[in-house]
Motif scaffolding. Structure first.
Motif, mmCIF file in Angstrom:
data_model
loop_
_atom_site.group_PDB
_atom_site.id
_atom_site.type_symbol
_atom_site.label_atom_id
_atom_site.label_comp_id
_atom_site.label_asym_id
_atom_site.label_seq_id
_atom_site.Cartn_x
_atom_site.Cartn_y
_atom_site.Cartn_z
ATOM 1 N N THR A 44 0.839 -1.207 0.000
ATOM 2 C CA THR A 44 0.000 0.000 0.000
ATOM 3 C C THR A 44 0.870 1.252 0.000
ATOM 4 O O THR A 44 0.570 2.230 -0.698
ATOM 5 C CB THR A 44 -0.945 0.001 1.219
ATOM 6 O OG1 THR A 44 -1.742 -1.185 1.171
ATOM 7 C CG2 THR A 44 -1.829 1.228 1.230
ATOM 8 N N THR A 45 1.951 1.219 0.751
ATOM 9 C CA THR A 45 2.875 2.356 0.787
ATOM 10 C C THR A 45 3.505 2.574 -0.583
ATOM 11 O O THR A 45 3.585 3.708 -1.065
ATOM 12 C CB THR A 45 3.976 2.125 1.841
ATOM 13 O OG1 THR A 45 3.354 1.987 3.121
ATOM 14 C CG2 THR A 45 4.976 3.264 1.872
ATOM 15 N N LEU A 46 3.932 1.490 -1.217
ATOM 16 C CA LEU A 46 4.543 1.621 -2.544
ATOM 17 C C LEU A 46 3.524 2.163 -3.546
ATOM 18 O O LEU A 46 3.853 3.036 -4.358
ATOM 19 C CB LEU A 46 5.103 0.276 -3.009
ATOM 20 C CG LEU A 46 5.853 0.302 -4.334
ATOM 21 C CD1 LEU A 46 6.993 1.324 -4.311
ATOM 22 C CD2 LEU A 46 6.386 -1.082 -4.666
ATOM 23 N N HIS A 47 2.297 1.704 -3.467
ATOM 24 C CA HIS A 47 1.252 2.217 -4.358
ATOM 25 C C HIS A 47 1.050 3.724 -4.147
ATOM 26 O O HIS A 47 0.948 4.485 -5.116
ATOM 27 C CB HIS A 47 -0.063 1.475 -4.113
ATOM 28 C CG HIS A 47 -1.215 2.070 -4.865
ATOM 29 N ND1 HIS A 47 -1.361 1.931 -6.230
ATOM 30 C CD2 HIS A 47 -2.251 2.825 -4.444
ATOM 31 C CE1 HIS A 47 -2.441 2.576 -6.610
ATOM 32 N NE2 HIS A 47 -3.007 3.129 -5.543
ATOM 33 N N ARG A 48 1.013 4.144 -2.889
ATOM 34 C CA ARG A 48 0.839 5.570 -2.589
ATOM 35 C C ARG A 48 2.011 6.386 -3.123
ATOM 36 O O ARG A 48 1.817 7.482 -3.659
ATOM 37 C CB ARG A 48 0.669 5.776 -1.090
ATOM 38 C CG ARG A 48 -0.680 5.279 -0.601
ATOM 39 C CD ARG A 48 -0.975 5.565 0.867
ATOM 40 N NE ARG A 48 -0.011 6.393 1.528
ATOM 41 C CZ ARG A 48 0.569 6.091 2.682
ATOM 42 N NH1 ARG A 48 0.278 4.971 3.303
ATOM 43 N NH2 ARG A 48 1.431 6.914 3.238
ATOM 44 N N ILE A 49 3.220 5.858 -2.984
ATOM 45 C CA ILE A 49 4.408 6.559 -3.487
ATOM 46 C C ILE A 49 4.316 6.714 -4.998
ATOM 47 O O ILE A 49 4.530 7.795 -5.548
ATOM 48 C CB ILE A 49 5.689 5.814 -3.087
ATOM 49 C CG1 ILE A 49 5.906 5.899 -1.581
ATOM 50 C CG2 ILE A 49 6.903 6.343 -3.854
ATOM 51 C CD1 ILE A 49 6.922 4.923 -1.043
ATOM 52 N N GLU A 50 4.008 5.619 -5.677
ATOM 53 C CA GLU A 50 3.915 5.657 -7.140
ATOM 54 C C GLU A 50 2.784 6.560 -7.614
ATOM 55 O O GLU A 50 2.825 7.064 -8.728
ATOM 56 C CB GLU A 50 3.760 4.247 -7.699
ATOM 57 C CG GLU A 50 5.018 3.421 -7.580
ATOM 58 C CD GLU A 50 4.937 2.096 -8.331
ATOM 59 O OE1 GLU A 50 3.905 1.827 -8.982
ATOM 60 O OE2 GLU A 50 5.914 1.337 -8.256
ATOM 61 N N SER A 51 1.788 6.771 -6.777
ATOM 62 C CA SER A 51 0.661 7.644 -7.121
ATOM 63 C C SER A 51 0.952 9.114 -6.837
ATOM 64 O O SER A 51 0.114 9.971 -7.073
ATOM 65 C CB SER A 51 -0.584 7.207 -6.344
ATOM 66 O OG SER A 51 -0.943 5.907 -6.713
ATOM 67 N N GLU A 53 1.743 10.459 -3.787
ATOM 68 C CA GLU A 53 1.468 10.938 -2.436
ATOM 69 C C GLU A 53 2.768 11.172 -1.674
ATOM 70 O O GLU A 53 3.792 10.565 -1.978
ATOM 71 C CB GLU A 53 0.610 9.918 -1.682
ATOM 72 C CG GLU A 53 -0.790 9.792 -2.247
ATOM 73 C CD GLU A 53 -1.662 8.859 -1.441
ATOM 74 O OE1 GLU A 53 -1.478 8.779 -0.208
ATOM 75 O OE2 GLU A 53 -2.520 8.207 -2.050
ATOM 76 N N GLN A 54 2.712 12.053 -0.698
ATOM 77 C CA GLN A 54 3.890 12.338 0.113
ATOM 78 C C GLN A 54 4.218 11.136 0.988
ATOM 79 O O GLN A 54 3.327 10.407 1.430
ATOM 80 C CB GLN A 54 3.652 13.553 1.000
ATOM 81 C CG GLN A 54 3.583 14.837 0.224
ATOM 82 C CD GLN A 54 3.476 16.027 1.149
ATOM 83 O OE1 GLN A 54 3.273 15.909 2.350
ATOM 84 N NE2 GLN A 54 3.621 17.204 0.587
#
Length: 70
Positions: A44-51, A53-54
């Motif tokens: 989930t963190t990697l997805h947020r990074i790739e999207s 998000e901070q």
């Protein structure tokens, strides 16, 4: 610490870390889940990074080290 780049270059990397990580992951033909496991971060963190998000600075450092590993 040796100055291998400029502070502006580092800022550009941080600002574009999501796209950089996604390009690296796709270049290695890794799924998001496989890349996250390999890098030691939650998918989930990697997805947020790739999207775009901070993220926390230690997560960015962890991903950069992963991308630099042989």
């Amino acid at each position: 610490m040796t100055d291998l780049t400029t502070y502006s270059d580092m800022a550009d990397t941080i600002e574009h870390i999501g796209a950089i990580v996604r390009e690296y992951r796709r270049g290695r033909r890794l799924s998001l889940r496989a890349a996250a496991t390999d890098a030691g971060v939650d998918p989930t963190t990697l997805h947020r990074i790739e999207s775009g998000e901070q993220v926390r600075h230690h997560t960015v450092a962890q991903l950069l080290r992963w991308m630099d590993a042989p």
